[in-house]
Enzyme design. Sequence first.
Site, PDB file in Angstrom:
ATOM      1  N   LYS A   1      42.112  40.888  49.015  1.00 59.59           N
ATOM      2  CA  LYS A   1      42.328  40.917  50.466  1.00 59.59           C
ATOM      3  C   LYS A   1      42.945  42.225  50.965  1.00 59.59           C
ATOM      4  O   LYS A   1      42.714  42.635  52.108  1.00 59.59           O
ATOM      5  CB  LYS A   1      43.209  39.747  50.887  1.00 59.59           C
ATOM      6  CG  LYS A   1      42.538  38.385  50.854  1.00 59.59           C
ATOM      7  CD  LYS A   1      41.601  38.207  52.032  1.00 59.59           C
ATOM      8  CE  LYS A   1      41.112  36.769  52.147  1.00 59.59           C
ATOM      9  NZ  LYS A   1      40.220  36.589  53.312  1.00 59.59           N
TER      10      LYS A   1
ATOM     11  N   SER B   1      38.526  36.638  42.301  1.00 59.61           N
ATOM     12  CA  SER B   1      39.021  37.246  43.543  1.00 59.61           C
ATOM     13  C   SER B   1      40.532  37.275  43.707  1.00 59.61           C
ATOM     14  O   SER B   1      41.048  38.074  44.494  1.00 59.61           O
ATOM     15  CB  SER B   1      38.400  36.524  44.747  1.00 59.61           C
ATOM     16  OG  SER B   1      38.704  35.139  44.694  1.00 59.61           O
TER      17      SER B   1
END
Length: 402
Positions: free
Chosen positions: A50, A302
Amino acid sequence: MNLDDVVIARERMKGIVHMTPLDFSQTFSSLSGNEVYLKLENLQKTGSFKVRGSYNKLNSLSEDELKKGVVAASAGNHAQGVAYSSKMLGIPCTIVMPKGAPLSKVLATRRYGAEVILEGAVFDEALSHAQQLKDQMGATFIHAFDDHAVIAGQGTVGLEILEQLPDVDAIICPVGGGGLIAGVALAVKKKKPDIKVYGVQTLACPSMKHSLEQNQPVAVQAAPTMADGIAVQKPGQETFKIIRDYVDDLFCVDEMEIARTMLMLLERNKLLVEGSGASPLAALLNNEKTNLKNKKIAVVLSGGNVDVNFISRIIERGLVESGRYAQFTLTLKDKSGELQKVLSYITELEANIQTVNLHRMGKHIYPGYVQLELSVETKNQEHIEQLYNLLQIKGFHIKLEE
């Protein structure tokens, strides 16, 4: 939005974010019948990808916008990404989190220098408050996924994979709001159109899959899931368009598959990966979902921000799902030697007894009998069945707890 946007984003974040490893895994290659490489975004700064999108977005703002600061709403990785990026640029940052947000994530976000405001019982209420603050402060709202600069930042993951493994056949990403896979797919397809890009969602919240089926972004009712990072009820307008044009297919995994994969990553590869990050690998290991064989595949893990209190539950769940742990309830005659018999039968089959509880009183316990509860460490599902069958053959009334 085009490939140049992703290339510019890559230049902006040099020295700020890690170029994470692309690690070959013999274990998962053997299990899936492919050549599997793990893109370790769980080792990224702030613990997830992110930070790429948030840093690129903040760098795209004007000097006046930067002075006024930024606002974001998040209960997880986006909050930390925005807070870290703001700290790197020395600008004011306010993050609104729901009151039930995990304390570890609140503290982590504050450590990056952000002002954290706890507002609302659920994320939607926190988001509404963040929008109000944006208007009051004149600050810029940083969307978690539906923003071209954010998408371009996430696309740098794709550029790195192409550099690290130029002959990659396919890339598999998790999909929530769609920012990561949209950026990766656009970057990769623009450079090498033959590379396949696949997305993975949970059966608990398949919003992008349903949206593609209906050819427009639609909302779904999300069920509880350990992959909370991709439990987005409605995908973005911009991410939907890119995914529709560039992503080859989407698959869904269930909670059992995610838990098993998280445990395997922890045990076999010594990698702590959150549920959303483990979902692409979970899909690949379930071959009938992806139908991929003898390919070079990059799997994007991720993020790795797992709450400490949740780790033990994941391990327990994973052990149960993989047949490494079982609970039995038996009814025995209340006489000398009966308990010893049961325990000896179990140890003969090389199972490790962890807990033993004996009850003489209860609704279904009759005079002259006792109820025995056992938890046992086992090898696999077949081993559990062997234990169950042996105890039945020996005449014990037994129940295997689900």
